[in-house]
Design a protein around this motif. Sequence first.
Motif, PDB file in Angstrom:
ATOM      1  N   GLU A 262      -6.837 -19.890  20.361  1.00 30.97           N
ATOM      2  CA  GLU A 262      -8.141 -20.442  20.009  1.00 30.97           C
ATOM      3  C   GLU A 262      -9.192 -19.347  19.849  1.00 30.97           C
ATOM      4  O   GLU A 262      -9.942 -19.339  18.869  1.00 30.97           O
ATOM      5  N   ARG A 263      -9.258 -18.424  20.805  1.00 32.58           N
ATOM      6  CA  ARG A 263     -10.231 -17.331  20.691  1.00 32.58           C
ATOM      7  C   ARG A 263      -9.898 -16.417  19.516  1.00 32.58           C
ATOM      8  O   ARG A 263     -10.781 -15.969  18.797  1.00 32.58           O
ATOM      9  N   PHE A 264      -8.602 -16.140  19.361  1.00 37.12           N
ATOM     10  CA  PHE A 264      -8.166 -15.260  18.270  1.00 37.12           C
ATOM     11  C   PHE A 264      -8.525 -15.848  16.907  1.00 37.12           C
ATOM     12  O   PHE A 264      -9.147 -15.187  16.079  1.00 37.12           O
TER      13      PHE A 264
ATOM     14  N   GLY B 111     -10.656 -18.232  16.259  1.00 36.39           N
ATOM     15  CA  GLY B 111     -12.107 -18.408  16.147  1.00 36.39           C
ATOM     16  C   GLY B 111     -12.782 -17.135  15.672  1.00 36.39           C
ATOM     17  O   GLY B 111     -13.648 -17.161  14.785  1.00 36.39           O
ATOM     18  N   GLU B 112     -12.368 -16.002  16.248  1.00 35.27           N
ATOM     19  CA  GLU B 112     -12.941 -14.717  15.833  1.00 35.27           C
ATOM     20  C   GLU B 112     -12.475 -14.345  14.429  1.00 35.27           C
ATOM     21  O   GLU B 112     -13.250 -13.817  13.622  1.00 35.27           O
ATOM     22  N   ALA B 113     -11.218 -14.645  14.115  1.00 40.89           N
ATOM     23  CA  ALA B 113     -10.705 -14.385  12.759  1.00 40.89           C
ATOM     24  C   ALA B 113     -11.517 -15.177  11.731  1.00 40.89           C
ATOM     25  O   ALA B 113     -11.863 -14.662  10.667  1.00 40.89           O
ATOM     26  N   ARG B 114     -11.823 -16.417  12.041  1.00 41.39           N
ATOM     27  CA  ARG B 114     -12.593 -17.269  11.130  1.00 41.39           C
ATOM     28  C   ARG B 114     -14.002 -16.704  10.911  1.00 41.39           C
ATOM     29  O   ARG B 114     -14.533 -16.692   9.814  1.00 41.39           O
ATOM     30  N   ARG B 115     -14.602 -16.212  11.996  1.00 39.56           N
ATOM     31  CA  ARG B 115     -15.945 -15.625  11.912  1.00 39.56           C
ATOM     32  C   ARG B 115     -15.931 -14.404  10.975  1.00 39.56           C
ATOM     33  O   ARG B 115     -16.830 -14.245  10.136  1.00 39.56           O
ATOM     34  N   MET B 116     -14.889 -13.584  11.081  1.00 39.81           N
ATOM     35  CA  MET B 116     -14.794 -12.407  10.220  1.00 39.81           C
ATOM     36  C   MET B 116     -14.419 -12.801   8.786  1.00 39.81           C
ATOM     37  O   MET B 116     -14.878 -12.180   7.831  1.00 39.81           O
ATOM     38  N   TRP B 117     -13.572 -13.810   8.619  1.00 46.62           N
ATOM     39  CA  TRP B 117     -13.228 -14.295   7.280  1.00 46.62           C
ATOM     40  C   TRP B 117     -14.485 -14.778   6.567  1.00 46.62           C
ATOM     41  O   TRP B 117     -14.676 -14.524   5.378  1.00 46.62           O
ATOM     42  N   ASP B 118     -15.353 -15.479   7.296  1.00 50.51           N
ATOM     43  CA  ASP B 118     -16.609 -15.956   6.707  1.00 50.51           C
ATOM     44  C   ASP B 118     -17.470 -14.783   6.246  1.00 50.51           C
ATOM     45  O   ASP B 118     -18.128 -14.864   5.214  1.00 50.51           O
ATOM     46  N   ALA B 119     -17.465 -13.677   7.008  1.00 49.56           N
ATOM     47  CA  ALA B 119     -18.218 -12.481   6.596  1.00 49.56           C
ATOM     48  C   ALA B 119     -17.583 -11.853   5.358  1.00 49.56           C
ATOM     49  O   ALA B 119     -18.284 -11.356   4.477  1.00 49.56           O
ATOM     50  N   TYR B 120     -16.261 -11.883   5.286  1.00 48.39           N
ATOM     51  CA  TYR B 120     -15.544 -11.341   4.134  1.00 48.39           C
ATOM     52  C   TYR B 120     -15.917 -12.097   2.868  1.00 48.39           C
ATOM     53  O   TYR B 120     -16.220 -11.555   1.852  1.00 48.39           O
TER      54      TYR B 120
ATOM     55  N   ALA C  24      -1.583 -10.035  17.813  1.00 50.24           N
ATOM     56  CA  ALA C  24      -1.495 -11.079  16.798  1.00 50.24           C
ATOM     57  C   ALA C  24      -2.235 -10.598  15.556  1.00 50.24           C
ATOM     58  O   ALA C  24      -3.257  -9.925  15.652  1.00 50.24           O
ATOM     59  N   ILE C  25      -1.703 -10.946  14.391  1.00 51.79           N
ATOM     60  CA  ILE C  25      -2.274 -10.486  13.127  1.00 51.79           C
ATOM     61  C   ILE C  25      -2.314 -11.650  12.147  1.00 51.79           C
ATOM     62  O   ILE C  25      -1.346 -12.398  12.032  1.00 51.79           O
ATOM     63  N   ILE C  26      -3.418 -11.781  11.450  1.00 47.73           N
ATOM     64  CA  ILE C  26      -3.534 -12.734  10.342  1.00 47.73           C
ATOM     65  C   ILE C  26      -3.797 -11.917   9.089  1.00 47.73           C
ATOM     66  O   ILE C  26      -4.699 -11.071   9.071  1.00 47.73           O
ATOM     67  N   VAL C  27      -3.007 -12.152   8.053  1.00 44.04           N
ATOM     68  CA  VAL C  27      -3.160 -11.440   6.783  1.00 44.04           C
ATOM     69  C   VAL C  27      -3.376 -12.475   5.684  1.00 44.04           C
ATOM     70  O   VAL C  27      -2.601 -13.421   5.563  1.00 44.04           O
ATOM     71  N   ILE C  28      -4.423 -12.285   4.895  1.00 47.95           N
ATOM     72  CA  ILE C  28      -4.685 -13.146   3.743  1.00 47.95           C
ATOM     73  C   ILE C  28      -4.728 -12.247   2.515  1.00 47.95           C
ATOM     74  O   ILE C  28      -5.610 -11.404   2.388  1.00 47.95           O
TER      75      ILE C  28
END
Length: 135
Positions: A122-124, A126-135, A32-36
Amino acid sequence: MPYKIDIVAAMDVAPPNSADTIHLKNPPIIEAIIVIDTAPLAESVLDQFDLLKTELAEMGYSSSKPIMTHKLSWSLSVGSKDPAVESYGSRAGVRFEGNNYAAQFKRDGFLFSRLGHYEDWERFTGEARRMWDAY
């Protein structure tokens, strides 16, 4: 800052009807991939990404490497036997990997993916959100 979000899921088979609630023990999603995509950030943000290496290592992202872009152009003038060649490379961001996840922090956006076997949304996210916040 304007941005666009794309969510991609690579699957072995067609997804079930969205009206059905099926919970598979081993879902058919491979990755799975999320791109912003964002408006281009200042080049100085690359130094800020580098400063995150220690913090992200503490979050489990122990591997990091630069993301490079390369450009090659050539032109040929009438009557010339050899083309004029111009090439250059530049840093575009940093890729962080750990815990079977990868995150790309780039001047023009953020990409997050689950490497290997996808577990659940949910896990995916959740972790994406944690990294987005770091970004």
